[in-house]
Design a protein around this motif. Sequence first.
Motif, PDB file in Angstrom:
ATOM      1  N   ASP A  67     -31.655  40.092 -50.636  1.00 26.61           N
ATOM      2  CA  ASP A  67     -31.820  41.531 -50.830  1.00 26.61           C
ATOM      3  C   ASP A  67     -32.993  41.877 -51.740  1.00 26.61           C
ATOM      4  N   TYR A 126     -31.456  37.992 -41.027  1.00 27.02           N
ATOM      5  CA  TYR A 126     -32.050  39.272 -40.644  1.00 27.02           C
ATOM      6  C   TYR A 126     -32.734  39.198 -39.285  1.00 27.02           C
ATOM      7  N   CYS A 127     -32.989  37.990 -38.776  1.00 33.27           N
ATOM      8  CA  CYS A 127     -33.748  37.869 -37.526  1.00 33.27           C
ATOM      9  C   CYS A 127     -33.065  36.916 -36.545  1.00 33.27           C
ATOM     10  N   GLN A 150     -32.533  37.227 -33.544  1.00 39.14           N
ATOM     11  CA  GLN A 150     -33.166  37.294 -32.214  1.00 39.14           C
ATOM     12  C   GLN A 150     -34.413  36.426 -32.117  1.00 39.14           C
ATOM     13  N   LEU A 206     -38.931  41.497 -39.924  1.00 39.15           N
ATOM     14  CA  LEU A 206     -38.119  40.342 -39.533  1.00 39.15           C
ATOM     15  C   LEU A 206     -37.170  40.718 -38.396  1.00 39.15           C
ATOM     16  N   GLN A 207     -36.587  41.887 -38.493  1.00 43.48           N
ATOM     17  CA  GLN A 207     -35.631  42.332 -37.472  1.00 43.48           C
ATOM     18  C   GLN A 207     -36.290  42.555 -36.120  1.00 43.48           C
ATOM     19  N   GLN A 208     -37.616  42.730 -36.121  1.00 48.01           N
ATOM     20  CA  GLN A 208     -38.350  42.966 -34.879  1.00 48.01           C
ATOM     21  C   GLN A 208     -39.070  41.716 -34.360  1.00 48.01           C
ATOM     22  N   MET A 244     -38.116  43.275 -44.316  1.00 53.98           N
ATOM     23  CA  MET A 244     -36.868  43.116 -43.571  1.00 53.98           C
ATOM     24  C   MET A 244     -36.981  43.749 -42.181  1.00 53.98           C
ATOM     25  N   ARG A 245     -37.601  44.917 -42.102  1.00 51.30           N
ATOM     26  CA  ARG A 245     -37.741  45.596 -40.815  1.00 51.30           C
ATOM     27  C   ARG A 245     -38.568  44.755 -39.849  1.00 51.30           C
TER      28      ARG A 245
END
Length: 248
Positions: free
Chosen positions: A16, A45-46, A48, A26-28, A23-24
Amino acid sequence: MSNPVHLIGAGPGAADLITVRGMRLLQQADCVLYDALVQPEMLAYCPQAVLIDVGKRCAKASTAQRFINKMLVDAASKYARVVRLKGGDPMLFGRATEELVALREAGFEAEVVPGITAALAASADAGVSLTSRGVARNVLFATARVGEGESASDWISPILAADTTVLYMGVRQAEAIAKALLGAGMPASTPVLVVENAGLPACRQWPMRLAQLPDVGDWQLDGPAILLLGQVYGEVLRAAQDGLRQFA
């Protein structure tokens, strides 16, 4: 136009403590190349993404930088959204320059997302400001380590002139560092704080004087550690000594 490759600072460890932007991204991400110091919780966080462990850690078995550069370029050729996740901040002892140059020479854009460096996390864990009115007006980030093929630099003179110093990658060289600083005239009583696993629940701290620093090199520390030197750590040292006297 293709997406840029992002070099993201993972921060000192805790999941955190990464930035919201990091983080955003990583999520993409479609592919993430990550360092050995990146915590598994952050990789959550990732889910995918294709994850590639490039295992870059000082004094440990790790992937050579030239191979990391090649893997990064290969990933950028194959995936639309590539993240290079680096412990701490990419631009501070993170070899970001080599990776940025490799990507740009291969024709790929690259952007850096800053992260919290270990010095700031260690300062927060200790509850001691790196600067303090009337005590420390400047801070030096330094390393005494010389990589293979690199020329040695004068790291001693800047430390002698600094109010507060944070030495990265210095624990295994603690004896040589102490000898060099003492030989150059730094007082043996200079307060030193060794911090292991800064920014993590497993963080440990050892206040001492410069004369005691050589012993640190023999410790079997499990996590990454940094050395902090300066009078701002004097109160931490005094408090530790008072606590020892109470139990003597």
